[in-house]
Scaffold this active site. Sequence first.
Site, PDB file in Angstrom:
ATOM      1  N   HIS A  68       0.794  -1.236   0.012  1.00 11.31           N
ATOM      2  CA  HIS A  68      -0.040   0.103   0.040  1.00 11.31           C
ATOM      3  C   HIS A  68       0.832   1.235  -0.048  1.00 11.31           C
ATOM      4  CE1 HIS A  68       0.408   1.042   4.412  1.00 11.31           C
ATOM      5  NE2 HIS A  68       0.632  -0.102   4.541  1.00 11.31           N
ATOM      6  N   ASP A 185       6.435   2.149   6.228  1.00 11.36           N
ATOM      7  CA  ASP A 185       5.164   1.615   6.204  1.00 11.36           C
ATOM      8  C   ASP A 185       4.265   2.318   5.032  1.00 11.36           C
ATOM      9  OD1 ASP A 185       2.861   0.056   6.658  1.00 11.36           O
ATOM     10  OD2 ASP A 185       2.740   1.154   8.812  1.00 11.36           O
ATOM     11  N   GLU A 219      -5.098   0.945   3.192  1.00 17.44           N
ATOM     12  CA  GLU A 219      -4.825  -0.076   4.106  1.00 17.44           C
ATOM     13  C   GLU A 219      -4.640   0.475   5.423  1.00 17.44           C
ATOM     14  OE1 GLU A 219      -2.319  -2.407   6.574  1.00 17.44           O
ATOM     15  OE2 GLU A 219      -2.121  -0.382   6.041  1.00 17.44           O
TER      16      GLU A 219
END
Length: 346
Positions: A68, A185, A219
């Site tokens: 993502h 992330d 996400e």
Amino acid sequence: MINHEQTVKLISDLVSIPSPSGNTDTVITFVEQYLQNLNVETKRNRKGGLIATLPGKNDEQHRMLTAHVDTLGAIVKEIKPNGRLKLDLIGGFTYNSIEGEYCQIETMSGQTYTGTILMHQASVHVYKDARKAERNQDNIEVRVDAVVNNAEDTRKLGIQVGDFVSFDPRVEVLSNGFIKSRHLDDKASVGILLQLIKQIKEDRLELPHTTHFLISNNEEIGYGGNSNITPETVEYLAVDMGAMGDGQATDEYTVSICVKDASGPYHYGLRKKLVQLAEGNNIDYKLDIYPYYGSDASAAIRSGHDIVHGLIGPGIDSSHANERTHISSIENTYNLLYFYVQSEII
């Protein structure tokens, strides 16, 4: 096999593009153009995510990999009487993790302003409770880098409730292989997948199964990868960060294979296959459990898809804060994916 320089440059470019969940068109366009330059077939779903497809020998059993590009961020909740901004958070993180961070406010007209996220009681020379005051929505505010003395001054800039706020990634690549940045992330994983697709195309690898790559964009709020899964898809692998901390096996140097997170165990057969691929190809890995975690793969299971699901990724220190990983973890994750996409479905 992985080109370190290209991959690190790609990850640095990705984390530098503001893309909090809900405002991801710019970064999706970046990925789309990258793939189109490789002559890869792509399409967008209605949610704004991107799907790339590489044909394989077996077109009856597909696999899907997902990572993502949406990140943590914030949205303007209120313009305060002093002209500063109150925030509402996008994604699961704490206010103390963004205190002191530089940020960017994007208005609906496309104008951007910079600012700093601070405690209202920032000055220890003025506020007796500066050290003890709680870091929360009431006390944290954005100081806009413009001449504003009241709410009306801020509104005249075009800033209003609902404007997106992005955090400065402060990306830094060190000579010893560490990569420090917000939003690793999951943009580290996106960079890995893009480099993998590039190698597949350049080496003209024939994949055993038609393989889809979903670059998801929701996400962080729980539903990025729960749709657009073809009926032929058997295996669904999320590529997302491995979480580090007390009691965790994951580190910054290996690929993390998740056996269980807050959604429950991942598919045992696929886990064993990933371990076999790692051990058979001298790939350093760790098995781990992420207690407060959910992925696009678990979102897909919750939405009712009849798939085999798994989760792997590079180890990321201080997730949802000031993150860091090492090129060794990027490389081990890449290598596992390289052999995985050339394997037969279980």
